[in-house]
Design an enzyme around this catalytic site. Structure first.
Site, PDB file in Angstrom:
ATOM      1  N   GLY A 230       0.930  -0.864  -0.244  1.00 52.03           N
ATOM      2  CA  GLY A 230       0.510   0.051   0.179  1.00 52.03           C
ATOM      3  C   GLY A 230       1.138   0.857   0.022  1.00 52.03           C
ATOM      4  O   GLY A 230       0.733   2.225   0.667  1.00 52.03           O
ATOM      5  N   ASP A 231       2.511   1.053  -0.551  1.00 53.96           N
ATOM      6  CA  ASP A 231       2.743   2.068  -0.268  1.00 53.96           C
ATOM      7  C   ASP A 231       3.525   2.189  -1.489  1.00 53.96           C
ATOM      8  O   ASP A 231       3.895   1.500  -2.321  1.00 53.96           O
ATOM      9  CB  ASP A 231       3.351   2.215   1.282  1.00 53.96           C
ATOM     10  CG  ASP A 231       3.479   3.866   1.504  1.00 53.96           C
ATOM     11  OD1 ASP A 231       4.167   4.204   0.446  1.00 53.96           O
ATOM     12  OD2 ASP A 231       3.228   3.916   2.716  1.00 53.96           O
ATOM     13  N   ASP A 232       5.122   2.407  -1.650  1.00 55.34           N
ATOM     14  CA  ASP A 232       5.958   2.310  -2.636  1.00 55.34           C
ATOM     15  C   ASP A 232       6.710   0.947  -2.730  1.00 55.34           C
ATOM     16  O   ASP A 232       7.085  -0.006  -1.487  1.00 55.34           O
ATOM     17  CB  ASP A 232       7.446   2.915  -2.088  1.00 55.34           C
ATOM     18  CG  ASP A 232       7.028   4.449  -1.771  1.00 55.34           C
ATOM     19  OD1 ASP A 232       6.514   5.076  -2.420  1.00 55.34           O
ATOM     20  OD2 ASP A 232       7.460   5.476  -0.605  1.00 55.34           O
TER      21      ASP A 232
END
Ligand SMILES: *[C@@H]1O[C@H](CO)[C@@H](O)[C@H](O)[C@H]1NC(C)=O
Ligand SMILES: *[C@@H]1O[C@H](CO)[C@@H](O)[C@H](O)[C@H]1NC(C)=O
Ligand SMILES: *[C@@H]1O[C@H](CO)[C@@H](O)[C@H](O)[C@H]1NC(C)=O
Ligand SMILES: *[C@@H]1O[C@H](CO)[C@@H](O)[C@H](O)[C@H]1NC(C)=O
Ligand SMILES: *[C@@H]1O[C@H](CO)[C@@H](O)[C@H](O)[C@H]1NC(C)=O
Ligand SMILES: *[C@@H]1O[C@H](CO)[C@@H](O)[C@H](O)[C@H]1NC(C)=O
Ligand SMILES: *[C@@H]1O[C@H](CO)[C@@H](O)[C@H](O)[C@H]1NC(C)=O
Ligand SMILES: *[C@@H]1O[C@H](CO)[C@@H](O)[C@H](O)[C@H]1NC(C)=O
Ligand SMILES: *[C@@H]1O[C@H](CO)[C@@H](O)[C@H](O)[C@H]1NC(C)=O
Ligand SMILES: *[C@@H]1O[C@H](CO)[C@@H](O)[C@H](O)[C@H]1NC(C)=O
Length: 424
Positions: A230-232
């Site tokens: 849900g991020d990088d």
């Protein structure tokens, strides 16, 4: 000739003898029955982690305490899972984790260090992070950098190390970090941060589950990654040089980040000679993960010395190529901004981006904003080049191409919206 064959015979006689004498092997299986495996694993590393070989058999190793593997000329074959139970209050206590990753003072429950080592999980072993209760806990508690959420696998102060065919399931926080290391190869890394509780469908409750963050490291290879996050997917942070990433699948999240950079006024962040190739960004079912934000993006803080620790760091990013990137409904394929956490009255960043190349991009964006490059007016960006940038907008609408404080860009087809701040 006779001399050479004699030498060969001699070495082939000696080396098996040497390895018989020197190489120790340690093999262990999980204790089971609710018992704690931390001590027996650490004992094996202690006994065989220098010039030896360690096999951790299939099954769940119950790891209840922070753990460092100091490996020298050795190999670990990890067929089992290192299972870190979700005792959230225990792990959040500062004394339960290490703080070896300087940036943002992130916590680590498992650190691999040393030189000339291989950790091979053979496509079946790795880490069970038990992230689900963590993600739910942080729906009602504030998340902050350095709040103690542990990153799953930290390679720190390592030289010539390989992590192979490794799986990390449900990381509470970053899946991996490599810091203060040289010549590290990851070949085969699967991370999966997927919420399975229907109460949270449609939301991203897995922020900060970055696939890997690189920091203060030189010559790092990231090969054959499959990251659900849900991020990088990858985050290239300060002083990452000579980085090669190849065959990277990013499922959901923010895409590949350069940054954030310039977070500390006392440091220059230098990022140089980075190649990213054969990457795919795949949008997931929005119930499972709503975000698929960028292909590749670059971000810095402003130049204003702000907050604790004070922001406003300089440095540069140069010679970055991303090639053969395929996109599936990405919001904004290419994005550069230098105003992270800032306000309009801030001093512009002094960290310069230059020589950024984007080659052979295909696939789809789900907005028209294909390229948005907004450099710092203090250090406008030279040498931005695109070639075969062939990304489709919804219904083939004309793409928006934004270049703010960019000195030169080549290879973009379509109308570019140029703007310059008065300083330029
Ligand atoms: C792990 O070990 C701890 C401490 O002995 C124990 O309380 C816990 O139940 C064990 N967990 C598992 C999954 O076996
Ligand atoms: C944190 O852990 C230390 C060492 O085990 C302990 O003494 C301390 O009470 C713990 N703090 C909290 C707030 O639980
Ligand atoms: C835990 O450690 C971090 C980093 O060293 C520090 O910022 C924080 O204040 C500490 N928290 C506590 C409760 O000691
Ligand atoms: C890093 O590793 C070297 C040797 O490999 C060691 O001497 C040094 O103490 C380590 N540094 C830290 C901060 O762990
Ligand atoms: C990630 O985990 C979810 C939930 O367990 C699963 O449905 C999904 O297939 C996994 N993704 C990959 C790429 O393995
Ligand atoms: C899902 O989350 C809800 C809301 O926090 C919670 O009440 C419920 O127990 C969770 N479900 C499961 C299966 O853990
Ligand atoms: C790319 O990586 C995936 C794992 O994410 C692997 O299954 C696949 O074989 C790799 N492809 C190539 C061409 O190496
Ligand atoms: C990066 O390296 C430069 C020297 O090459 C140094 O001045 C700077 O402090 C380093 N930055 C970080 C974040 O370590
Ligand atoms: C740019 O980086 C690539 C890959 O690391 C390297 O081969 C090349 O020499 C670098 N170019 C310059 C001008 O430094
Ligand atoms: C998306 O996931 C949800 C929850 O698992 C499921 O109900 C829905 O059918 C999925 N949608 C699609 C298009 O697959």
């Amino acid at each position: 000739m006779r001399g050479l064959s004699f030498l060969l015979t001699l070495t082939s006689l000696i080396s098996p003898l040497c390895s018989l004498v020197v190489a120790r092997t340690c093999t262990l299986s999980p204790l089971g029955h609710g018992r704690d495996d931390t001590e027996q694993v650490l004992r094996a590393i202690d006994e065989c982690g220098s010039g030896g070989r360690i096999t951790l058999n299939e099954g769940n190793f119950n790891i209840t305490k922070k753990m460092t593997w100091d490996l020298r000329n050795s190999q670990v074959d990890l067929f089992g899972k290192l299972n870190f139970p979700p005792d959230i209050q225990y792990w959040l206590n500062n004394s339960s984790t290490y703080r070896v990753v300087f940036i943002q003072s992130q916590a680590s429950w498992f650190v691999v260090t040393g030189s000339d080592f291989v950790v091979d999980a053979h496509g079946q072993g790795g880490i069970e992070g038990n992230g689900q209760p963590w993600w739910e806990y942080f729906q009602s508690h504030t998340r902050e950098d350095g709040d103690g959420r542990p990153l799953s696998l930290t390679v720190f102060n390592a030289t010539r190390g390989t992590i192979r065919d490794f799986t990390i399931n449900a990381p509470p926080f970053w899946c991996n970090a490599v810091a203060n290391s040289v010549d590290v190869t990851y070949d085969g890394m699967k991370c999966n941060a997927t919420n399975t509780n229907a109460s949270f469908f449609g939301q991203n409750i897995v922020p900060n589950t970055d696939g890997i963050d690189t920091y203060r490291s030189d010559r790092v290879s990231l090969l054959n990654f499959d990251i659900t996050s849900g991020d990088d997917c990858l985050a290239i942070k300060g002083n990452s040089t000579n980085v090669l990433a190849r065959n990277i699948t990013c499922r959901g999240g923010n895409g590949v980040a350069f940054g954030s950079l310039g977070q500390y006024v006392q440091f220059n962040d230098i990022v140089e000679n980075v190649v990213l190739e054969d990457m795919q960004m795949i949008r997931l079912n929005a119930s499972i993960q709503p975000n698929m934000v960028s292909g590749v993006y670059f971000k810095t803080w402003t130049g204003t010395v702000n907050g604790v620790p004070p922001t406003g760091g300089g440095g540069f990013v140069k010679n970055v190529t991303s090639r053969r990137v395929s996109l599936d409904r990405v919001d904004r394929p290419v994005h550069v901004y230098q105003t992270n956490g800032g306000s309009s009255t801030d001093t512009p960043s002094s960290l310069q981006f230059s020589d950024l190349a984007f080659e052979d991009w295909t696939g789809t964006a789900d907005t028209t904003e294909l390229v948005d490059i907004e450099c710092s007016p203090a250090v406008p960006c030279p040498d931005i080049s695109f070639s075969n940038f062939d990304v489709t907008t919804p219904e083939n609408a004309p793409p928006e191409l934004i270049c703010k404080d960019v000195l030169s860009v080549s290879g973009l087809s379509g109308e570019i919206h140029w703007s310059y701040s008065s300083e330029v």
